[in-house]
Write an enzyme that holds these catalytic residues in place. Structure first.
Site, mmCIF file in Angstrom:
data_model
loop_
_atom_site.group_PDB
_atom_site.id
_atom_site.type_symbol
_atom_site.label_atom_id
_atom_site.label_comp_id
_atom_site.label_asym_id
_atom_site.label_seq_id
_atom_site.Cartn_x
_atom_site.Cartn_y
_atom_site.Cartn_z
ATOM 1 N N ARG A 374 0.829 -1.206 0.000
ATOM 2 C CA ARG A 374 0.000 0.000 0.000
ATOM 3 C C ARG A 374 0.861 1.253 0.000
ATOM 4 O O ARG A 374 0.454 2.296 -0.498
ATOM 5 C CB ARG A 374 -0.922 -0.014 1.227
ATOM 6 N N VAL A 496 -9.768 1.727 -3.379
ATOM 7 C CA VAL A 496 -9.170 0.409 -3.144
ATOM 8 C C VAL A 496 -8.161 0.425 -2.000
ATOM 9 O O VAL A 496 -7.637 1.467 -1.624
ATOM 10 C CB VAL A 496 -8.502 -0.129 -4.428
ATOM 11 N N GLU A 497 -7.886 -0.769 -1.482
ATOM 12 C CA GLU A 497 -6.931 -1.002 -0.393
ATOM 13 C C GLU A 497 -7.160 -0.062 0.795
ATOM 14 O O GLU A 497 -6.252 0.581 1.290
ATOM 15 C CB GLU A 497 -5.490 -0.898 -0.916
ATOM 16 N N GLY A 498 -8.397 0.000 1.232
ATOM 17 C CA GLY A 498 -8.771 0.862 2.347
ATOM 18 C C GLY A 498 -9.373 2.143 1.815
ATOM 19 O O GLY A 498 -8.647 3.068 1.440
#
Length: 814
Positions: A374, A496-498
């Site tokens: 991330r 995305v990704e949180g």
């Protein structure tokens, strides 16, 4: 004299807290000071008695524990907020790096500037100059997004051949084993050309089977899969998100049950898996599926608990029953993304990544690796896109004229153009700095959340600004449009990704308050272990920490930081002093918020978000100062440095003010306001004058502008509108003095149009020579190419009829 002695005593006490003098030494100094005042006749010598009575219990450990620490310890255990297993694993995962210094109220700037600046190896530089350059040349983003909805087959083959999907895989398995910095540079360059290309390369090099196998896989799994992944023989995806559990990954309903079953004609120990996943990048074409699910062992065949928890497994997509191949259609940026399902599929227990011993360890595995992925992929993709957009928009603002002047000279355009330039500089600084930490072996979980949020958020805002500036040029899709797909796709990176709302309101400070605080995590561990001895030591260090930051906040607010340490005496000196003050403010606000609100702080998301904003802006400002130092402190870059730091200071102070205005305990809010803003607010957003200087940088070729666009693909190739705009900018600038001279000779203010016609007439009149006429003609060709937009035959815009599924699925939860 009595009043002066009292004032002097208060100052002494403040100095002891300010400089964080130890409890024992502070006690001795206070006793000596009181004795000296007694001898001087200013105070009664008998004051030593009550002072000693107060100080002795603090310095005698057994007495201190029984009288103070033990009661506090019991109270702390009662109010300590409950923490789920997934929350605990998320907090325990990763490490604390520079953000820890910022959180503690006294940043060590020398340490920041001593972090080594990463350098590309000869192999990494050759990869950027060779295969990456060629991949950029091969990519036609309009063809990819409009015609193919995918990368062309020859580009897929090229990426596999040159091991683009193996940047994180070690060389012993056939990978490239590039540094985090090199990965970031590769992704930035690709994203400036095509978002789909950058996503396709970035995801396998982020959180996924390759990363998880290298850290946790068995030797058999590594030896089988990693060489195949490195060669592109296997295409991986990782399935975590479910319709019922997006951000709340701990609530995934996908299940696995340990049992005996038949596999290839034999009875083996395995798992029956059922899952329904969506939004999975590369899923439609994946050959190996990484799967997260909750594993249970009702018959205790593994010899442990019945409910084992989140587990990660690798499943070949050729396994009977695996549903894969259908695609989602994300915002006209159709990278390979889709759902996957499976119902009661039996696979061997050895499919668990790391083997049976890693059953139930999936969430820890994910969060430990997530900080690296991330922190690199999404920030790099957003940053690279904005860097290219910044150059292209600046070039367009110079080339495009209205009312006989470049639109970039209009103040209304300068304002958003300055934001684009400033954000590009700040984002690149932030995205680069986190790679320093990763290369030093850190896994900065909090920093990765900060960088993911702010790079994607600023990226989206910058692209919106660019669309406002370019108008119709940005709106009309086609091969000459450098902006529209980035504009359409910006919400993808936000989500995305949180998701960014979650990241800001819960993750940054939610993890940072515990992970970055010098004592809270250890205090919680002491409480859980019922260790009053450890808690005693931590408690009094913590009290000293709060006292120090209270004094530092008040004093640095009163003096505007003028007395605090700074590593330099140049134009950036005051910025370090302002950041010293804000760091102390953040530390104080954090401790008081946790003390007053306790476990409810977890639910006070807007308070948590604002505290996270302060920490984030401190990081962004320090990243700018680090970049300026690493690049040689070029004076020409100062407008960008001023813009980046002033913007961060203003936003941080605004966040603190908003927090105090909305703090639920109004008495505490009033006291905090007096401590933090003793003379009011001080910081202003970047001025119009500074915006003018920053916007100007983007509109003419110069060394600072080149540093903004460092590493991007700027070759004026057929399918690279950014490179063509760069060429057009040079052509127009070369023609401008010739045009001005003709205007002067003719005594007219001629429009900067039809330059080819103007060249012929001026050449016939002897006003210019053939070379100058050629320059004007080329500038006109480039100018028209830059301002014109694409048009199509009507049938070219039609799509094929969409085949609807025979059975309409039940509507899934949003």
């Amino acid at each position: 004299m009595m009043i002066l002695s009292i004032i002097a005593t208060v100052v002494l006490l403040g100095a002891l807290f300010y400089h964080r003098v130890s409890l024992f030494l502070s006690s001795l100094i206070l006793l000596a000071w009181t004795a000296a005042l007694g001898v001087a006749g200013l105070w009664s010598i008998w004051l030593l008695v009550p002072l000693a009575i107060i100080l002795v219990p603090f310095n005698l450990t057994p007495m201190r524990k029984s009288m103070i620490s033990a009661p506090v310890f019991r109270g702390f255990r009662k109010v300590m907020p409950p923490m789920s297993r997934t929350e605990k694993e998320a907090i325990d995962a990763g490490t604390t790096w520079w953000e820890g210094d910022l959180f503690q109220g006294k940043p060590d700037w020398k340490k920041l500037h001593n972090y080594p600046q990463p350098q590309l190896t000869a192999e990494e530089q050759a990869f950027l100059d060779g295969p990456v350059e060629e991949a950029c040349r091969m990519a036609n983003d309009f063809q990819i997004t409009h015609e193919l909805a995918d990368l062309p087959p020859e580009l897929w083959a090229y990426l596999k051949e040159h091991r683009f999907f193996a940047m994180i895989i070690k060389k012993e398995y056939g990978g490239l084993e590039f540094s985090a910095y090199a990965q970031s540079r590769v992704l930035q360059k690709l994203s400036g050309v095509s978002g789909i290309l950058a996503i396709t390369v970035g995801v396998p090099n982020s959180l996924g089977p390759g990363e998880l196998l290298q850290h946790y896989g068995t030797e058999e799994q590594k030896n089988h899969y990693l060489p195949r992944l490195a060669r592109g023989q296997e295409i991986p995806c990782f399935a975590l998100t479910s319709p019922e559990a997006g951000s709340d990954a701990g609530a995934i309903p996908d299940t696995g049950v340990v049992c005996m079953g038949e596999w290839q004609g034999q009875q083996v120990l395995g798992m029956r898996l059922t899952w329904n996943k969506r939004y999975i990048t590369l899923a439609p074409i994946a050959t190996v599926l990484g799967l997260a699910f909750k594993l249970s062992d009702p018959d205790r065949l593994l010899g442990g608990e019945e409910e084992l928890g989140i587990t990660c497994a690798l499943i070949p997509t050729s396994t009977p029953g695996v549903e894969i191949g259908r695609r989602h259609f994300p915002l006209n940026v159709p990278f390979q993304n889709g759902p996957t399902r499976g119902n009661d599929i039996f696979v061997p227990i050895d499919y668990i990544i790391g083997g049976p011993k890693m059953a139930g360890q999936g969430w820890r595995m994910l969060v430990e690796c997530l900080s690296v992925g991330r922190g690199i992929t999404l920030p790099s993709n957003s940053t690279g896109g904005v860097k290219s957009v910044a150059l292209a928009t600046g070039a367009y603002a110079h080339i495009r004229r209205q009312f006989k002047i470049s639109i970039g000279k209009m103040e209304g355009i300068e304002e958003p153009l300055a934001r684009i330039a400033g954000n590009a500089y700040v984002m690149d600084a932030a995205a680069s700095l986190i790679t320093y930490g990763i290369m030093l072996g850190e896994k900065p979980a909090v920093l990765s959340a900060i960088v993911k949020y702010h790079c994607t958020h600023r990226g989206q805002q910058s692209i919106i600004d660019a669309m406002d500036i370019t108008g119709g040029k940005g709106i009309m899709l086609g091969e000459s449009n450098f902006l529209a797909r980035a504009y359409q796709g910006a919400p993808i990176a936000i989500t995305v990704e949180g998701a960014n709302i979650l990241t800001r309101s819960m993750m940054i400070f939610g993890q940072g308050a515990i992970r970055c605080h010098p004592y809270v995590l250890e205090e919680m561990a002491a409480a859980q272990n019922n260790d009053v001895n450890a808690f005693d030591k931590l408690l009094f260090k913590h009290i000293g920490h709060v006292g120090s930051n209270t004094v530092r906040s008040f004093w640095l607010g009163l003096t505007r930081g003028l007395t605090s340490h700074t590593p330099t005496g140049d134009a950036t000196k005051r910025y370090y002093q302002h950041l010293n003050r804000l760091s102390a403010n953040l530390a104080l606000l954090s401790d008081v918020s946790m003390a007053v609100l306790g476990g409810s702080l977890k639910r006070r998301e807007r308070i948590s978000a604002r505290l996270g904003d302060v920490l984030s802006q401190l990081y962004l400002a320090s990243a700018v100062l680090k970049r300026y130092d690493d690049e040689g402190r070029h004076e020409a870059d100062l407008p960008l440095v001023h813009w980046g730091v002033q913007d961060a200071l203003y936003r941080a102070e605004q966040a603190m003010d908003d927090l105090l205005q909305n703090f639920p305990n109004r008495v505490v809010a009033g006291l905090l306001t007096a401590m933090i803003f003793p003379t009011g607010r001080h910081y202003l957003a970047p001025s119009d004058k500074l915006d003018h200087a920053v916007a100007k940088i983007l509109q003419v070729p110069n060394a600072t502008r080149s540093r903004i666009g460092r590493g991007q693909y700027l070759t004026p190739a057929e399918h690279n509108p950014v490179g063509l705009l760069e060429e057009a900018l040079r052509d127009v600038i070369a023609a401008d003095p010739i045009h001005q001279r003709i205007c002067k000779e003719l005594g007219k203010n001629l429009p900067f149009t039809r330059l080819d016609e103007l060249a012929r007439n001026a050449l016939a009149k002897g006003l210019i020579d053939k070379d100058e006429a050629a320059i004007l003609a080329k500038a006109e060709e480039s100018r028209l190419r830059s301002i014109n937009v694409d048009d199509f035959e009507p049938e070219a815009l039609a799509t094929k009829p969409v085949k609807l599924p025979e059975k309409v699925r039940k509507v899934e939860a949003a």
